[in-house]
Design an enzyme around this catalytic site. Structure first.
Site, PDB file in Angstrom:
ATOM      1  N   CYS A   6      39.034  33.587  -0.696  1.00  0.00           N
ATOM      2  CA  CYS A   6      37.404  33.950   0.065  1.00  0.00           C
ATOM      3  C   CYS A   6      36.852  32.365   0.548  1.00  0.00           C
ATOM      4  O   CYS A   6      36.563  31.572  -0.458  1.00  0.00           O
ATOM      5  CB  CYS A   6      36.485  34.524  -1.148  1.00  0.00           C
ATOM      6  SG  CYS A   6      34.946  34.701  -0.590  1.00  0.00           S
ATOM      7  N   CYS A  66      31.325  36.599   5.401  1.00  0.00           N
ATOM      8  CA  CYS A  66      32.767  36.427   4.957  1.00  0.00           C
ATOM      9  C   CYS A  66      33.477  35.452   5.537  1.00  0.00           C
ATOM     10  O   CYS A  66      33.501  35.379   6.828  1.00  0.00           O
ATOM     11  CB  CYS A  66      33.342  37.826   5.366  1.00  0.00           C
ATOM     12  SG  CYS A  66      35.352  37.839   4.820  1.00  0.00           S
TER      13      CYS A  66
END
Length: 289
Positions: free
Chosen positions: A76, A227
């Protein structure tokens, strides 16, 4: 058991961060992760981030990340930025740059003087089998250096780029990201059987050759405010398709990221992501049984 935590976010993509580096933490079950991430009965977060000691040579730390559905994922980008701010703020390192072990290798994170964090996200992968994406029986369509794949989504054929940034992404270009039915098409793409590990679905609107608007429906988390790996995948796909030039400003609902990639010259070049990392609050919670 009482559990100390830090709540952080990177461009609105929010995390519960736990320190497993200076203290032993019990193995967390999927149910416990879901309870901690619950926005009504827990702390609330898109993902949970664990700071741990490295298990490979050349790394300063290790991080593990879990989606709010309890499943562990590979990487991530927004979490990586929060990671380096956490370890510096908590005195775990004095280095401006740290090397961090993740599931797919070791990444380098650098804190800049302006408080933003630059993350070496590594090189993107476009080979369908390595994303992974099952392209068998499909007739791809070339655009620039990329291959677009037809995917039936709610009765409409969508043409997608498939990219791995250590985790799988399906990227499509849309006319208006804000108006697009992300929460309708996103779940269908996420769970399409051609993606054996499910997939993060990105919806990118090109504003100019150096600017895009992006929404991402993340596997296991739903649509998030930002994101990082999704921004990298979208920019890589756009450059490969001949639609974008580096650097690219990526506008998300939660903030702005800057992505740089020399992929037009060398697809093995790493993507560099710059963006904010913010501490929201710290606290203590009873670990759910």
């Amino acid at each position: 058991m009482k559990l100390s935590f830090t709540k952080m976010h990177g461009a609105g993509n929010d995390f519960v961060v736990l320190d497993g580096y200076t203290r032993a933490l019990p193995p967390l079950t999927g149910a416990q992760v879901r309870a901690l991430a619950d926005r009504h009965f827990g702390i609330g977060a898109d993902q949970l981030l664990l700071v741990e000691k490295p298990t490979v040579d050349g790394a300063d730390f290790k991080y593990r990340i879990f989606n709010c559905d309890g499943g562990e994922v590979e990487h991530c980008g927004n979490g990586a930025r929060c990671f380096v701010k956490f370890v510096r703020d908590h005195g775990l390192t004095g280095k401006a740059s740290v090397r961090v072990e993740v599931k797919h290798g070791v990444i380098t994170l650098t804190m800049q003087d302006n408080g933003e964090v630059v993350v070496d996200m590594g090189a993107p992968v476009f080979e369908p089998a390595r994303v992974p994406f099952d392209a068998s029986g499909l007739d791809g369509r070339r655009e620039g250096a990329d291959t677009l794949w037809p995917l039936p989504v709610n009765g409409v054929t969508r043409w997608i780029s498939v990219v791995s940034m250590g985790n799988p992404h399906a990227v499509q270009i849309v006319d208006d990201a804000e108006a697009f039915a992300v929460r309708v098409d996103g779940p269908a793409i996420e769970r399409d059987p051609r993606f054996p590990q499910r997939v993060n679905a990105g919806f990118m609107q090109i504003v100019s050759r150096h600017e895009v608007n992006l929404r991402v429906y993340e596997r296991g988390a739903g649509e998030t405010l930002a994101c990082g790996t999704g921004a990298c995948a979208a920019v890589a796909a756009g450059i490969r398709r001949g639609r974008l030039d580096s650097p690219v400003t990526v506008h998300t609902h939660g903030g702005t990221l800057t992505i740089s990639w020399n992929g037009a010259c060398d697809e093995r070049a790493p993507l560099m992501m710059a963006g904010p990392a913010t501490t929201v609050f710290e606290g203590v919670i009873e670990l759910p049984a």
